[in-house]
Every structure is written in structure tokens, then in C-alpha cells.
Design a protein around this motif. Sequence first.
Motif, short mmCIF file in Angstrom:
data_model
loop_
_atom_site.label_atom_id
_atom_site.label_comp_id
_atom_site.label_asym_id
_atom_site.label_seq_id
_atom_site.Cartn_x
_atom_site.Cartn_y
_atom_site.Cartn_z
N VAL A 23 0.84 -1.21 0.00
CA VAL A 23 0.00 0.00 0.00
C VAL A 23 0.87 1.25 0.00
N ALA A 24 2.00 1.21 0.74
CA ALA A 24 2.92 2.35 0.74
C ALA A 24 3.44 2.62 -0.68
N ALA A 25 3.71 1.54 -1.42
CA ALA A 25 4.17 1.71 -2.80
C ALA A 25 3.08 2.31 -3.68
N LEU A 26 1.83 1.90 -3.46
CA LEU A 26 0.71 2.48 -4.20
C LEU A 26 0.61 3.97 -3.93
N ASP A 27 0.74 4.35 -2.65
CA ASP A 27 0.69 5.77 -2.30
C ASP A 27 1.86 6.54 -2.91
N GLN A 28 3.02 5.92 -2.91
CA GLN A 28 4.20 6.57 -3.48
C GLN A 28 4.02 6.86 -4.97
N HIS A 29 3.29 5.96 -5.66
CA HIS A 29 3.05 6.14 -7.09
C HIS A 29 1.71 6.82 -7.38
N ALA A 30 1.09 7.35 -6.34
CA ALA A 30 -0.13 8.16 -6.49
C ALA A 30 -1.25 7.41 -7.21
N VAL A 31 -1.40 6.12 -6.90
CA VAL A 31 -2.44 5.33 -7.57
C VAL A 31 -3.83 5.83 -7.18
N ARG A 32 -4.03 6.12 -5.90
CA ARG A 32 -5.33 6.64 -5.45
C ARG A 32 -5.66 7.94 -6.16
N ALA A 33 -4.69 8.85 -6.19
CA ALA A 33 -4.91 10.14 -6.86
C ALA A 33 -5.16 9.95 -8.35
N GLY A 34 -4.50 8.96 -8.93
CA GLY A 34 -4.69 8.69 -10.35
C GLY A 34 -6.10 8.21 -10.65
N LEU A 35 -6.65 7.35 -9.80
CA LEU A 35 -8.02 6.88 -10.01
C LEU A 35 -9.02 8.02 -9.84
N VAL A 36 -8.80 8.86 -8.83
CA VAL A 36 -9.68 10.02 -8.65
C VAL A 36 -9.61 10.92 -9.87
N ALA A 37 -8.42 11.15 -10.37
CA ALA A 37 -8.25 11.99 -11.56
C ALA A 37 -8.93 11.37 -12.78
N ALA A 38 -8.89 10.05 -12.90
CA ALA A 38 -9.54 9.38 -14.02
C ALA A 38 -11.04 9.60 -14.00
N VAL A 39 -11.65 9.46 -12.82
CA VAL A 39 -13.09 9.65 -12.70
C VAL A 39 -13.46 11.11 -12.99
N ARG A 40 -12.66 12.04 -12.50
CA ARG A 40 -12.95 13.45 -12.77
C ARG A 40 -12.81 13.78 -14.24
N ALA A 41 -11.80 13.22 -14.89
CA ALA A 41 -11.61 13.47 -16.32
C ALA A 41 -12.78 12.90 -17.12
N ALA A 42 -13.25 11.72 -16.75
CA ALA A 42 -14.39 11.12 -17.43
C ALA A 42 -15.66 11.94 -17.23
N ALA A 43 -15.84 12.48 -16.02
CA ALA A 43 -17.01 13.33 -15.76
C ALA A 43 -16.96 14.60 -16.59
N ASP A 44 -15.78 15.20 -16.69
CA ASP A 44 -15.62 16.40 -17.52
C ASP A 44 -15.98 16.10 -18.97
N ARG A 45 -15.53 14.96 -19.46
CA ARG A 45 -15.80 14.58 -20.85
C ARG A 45 -17.29 14.31 -21.05
N SER A 46 -17.94 13.71 -20.04
CA SER A 46 -19.36 13.46 -20.13
C SER A 46 -20.15 14.76 -20.23
N ARG A 47 -19.74 15.77 -19.45
CA ARG A 47 -20.39 17.08 -19.53
C ARG A 47 -20.20 17.72 -20.90
N GLU A 48 -18.99 17.57 -21.45
CA GLU A 48 -18.72 18.12 -22.78
C GLU A 48 -19.61 17.48 -23.84
N LEU A 49 -19.76 16.16 -23.76
CA LEU A 49 -20.57 15.44 -24.75
C LEU A 49 -22.04 15.85 -24.62
N GLY A 50 -22.50 16.02 -23.37
CA GLY A 50 -23.89 16.42 -23.16
C GLY A 50 -24.18 17.81 -23.64
N ALA A 51 -23.18 18.69 -23.56
CA ALA A 51 -23.37 20.07 -24.00
C ALA A 51 -23.29 20.22 -25.51
N GLY A 52 -22.61 19.24 -26.15
CA GLY A 52 -22.39 19.32 -27.59
C GLY A 52 -23.58 18.91 -28.39
#
Length: 277
Positions: A248-277
Motif C-alpha cells: 500500500v505504501a508503494a501504491l501511495d508513493q506512485h499516487a495510484v489513489r490520486a490517479g483513479l480520482v483523476a480518471a473519474v474526474r476526467a471522465a465526468a468532464d468529458r461526459s459534460r462536454e458530450l452532453g453540451a455538444g
Amino acid sequence: MTTQATQDPGATPAVAVLGGGVMGGTLVAALRQGGWPGDRVTVVDQDAAKAAALADEHGVRTATLPDAVAAADVVLVAVKPDVVPAVLEQVAPVLRGGALVTSVAAGVPLRVYEDALPAGTPVVRVMPNTPALIGKGASAIAPGRAAEEGHLVLVERVLAATGLVERVAEKHLDAVTALSGSGPAYAFYVVDALAEAGVLLGLPRDLATRLAVATVEGAAAMVAQTGDHPAVLRERVSSPGGTTVAGVAALDQHAVRAGLVAAVRAAADRSRELGAG
């Protein structure tokens, strides 16, 4: 053998599934698995051969779009988002009064349906995901202005065989799309990474993959069945100075948790873009 759709006064609502692709086929299968009579389900697709094959596979009907919609109590729109407006142009003139329109087209907001269909048409938007194919899906449903409790209950009944169904406000559907809609891809990513690590450590690939799949499946089941917070369950398998803490320390060191959060946020942003288009 396929037959033509006809209006039937029976108690089970007649359903027209518009679109014979992956999600349309999933909905047809779910209806049949949920006990819907085959003569109360009609599938429509621009490719008549595809519709006929799907109808034969599941023992349902096929018809032209106008005939199917005119006979339906529920119209399930399961076409690609970019063709939704054209399909609604065909649906609007033949839609029965009081019929429920339900959409699984990603990114198309309720207002598109409500503007194109007769005033007062109840519309429910659904965000499903691919595990619905095996009855392990996670779907969220959002009601339009004219949709009432009975309409939501009916959609839940339609989706019952696909897995979990949750009610949300439409404003949350971009987040749902990013989390559970796109989420299976993140889970596949994690399974693939775990299996690859096993291979790097000397395990045969097929064994590493089986272990990774069973591990992720079992961990998810524990969260679902115990009701405990994932962090609590993680702590229970993290002995001080042990292997799990190091991992788990290695996961934190490589920011895996932050990466997953960023992935979900990026997908949400893209979903809003598609809905607005």
C-alpha cells in the motif's frame, strides 16, 4: 421465428427496444430473464437482419419502428447518441399517449427528449454499464419532468435482471457515467496490472490472471456483504511491518489513489462536454 408487433391489452406493458446493439441486446435479454413474455417485447434496428437474429435468439418480436412504437407502453431508446434526434423525429408522431420513453444513450440530456416528444411525455434517463451483460451491472436512473413514481418503478422492473439500480437526479449522471459507466475499464486496468505483476514475479500468466480476478471479485464482495468501509477492511489485512503495508505504501508513493480520482474526474468532464455538444 419473428412476428410483427401488435397492440395487446394484457397486464404486462408492451416494450419496444429501439437498437439491436450491445446495450439493446442486453435489455432484451434482461426483460426475458426478468419474466417478460416474448410477445410483449419488440426489437427494432436499422439493420433488419440484426433485429431478426436478436428476436430469434430471445423469442421476441420484431417490427418497423413506427409499428413497434405505436404498440408500445414503454419505448427503450438504445441507439448511438448521435442518432437520437433522428430517432425521436420518427418516434414523436406515433408515440401513444401516456407511453414511457426510457433512454440508455450516454450523454443525451432529458431536455433533448422532452423538447422532441409530445408535451407531457414521461421520460427516464438510464446510465447502465457493461457488466449488465452478465447481470452484474450498476445502473442509475433519472426522471424527467413528467415522470412519476410509477414510471420509475416500471424502469426498475425492466432493469431488474441487469444488476444494481439506483435513483439519482439528472445532475448526478455525469458523475455516475464517470464512476460506474466508465468504471469497469478502471477495474479491468487494475486486474491487468495485478496479473502482469504476478507474471513479472514468475507466475504463469493464466494463473496470475485467475488469481487477480478472484482477488478483485472477492474484495468487492466483502465490501458489499459486510457493509464496512473499504478503508476499514484494508486495515484488517495490513499487519504492522507486513507485506500489505509495504504494498500500500508503494501504491501511495506512485499516487495510484490520486490517479483513479483523476480518471473519474476526467471522465465526468468529458461526459459534460458530450452532453453540451
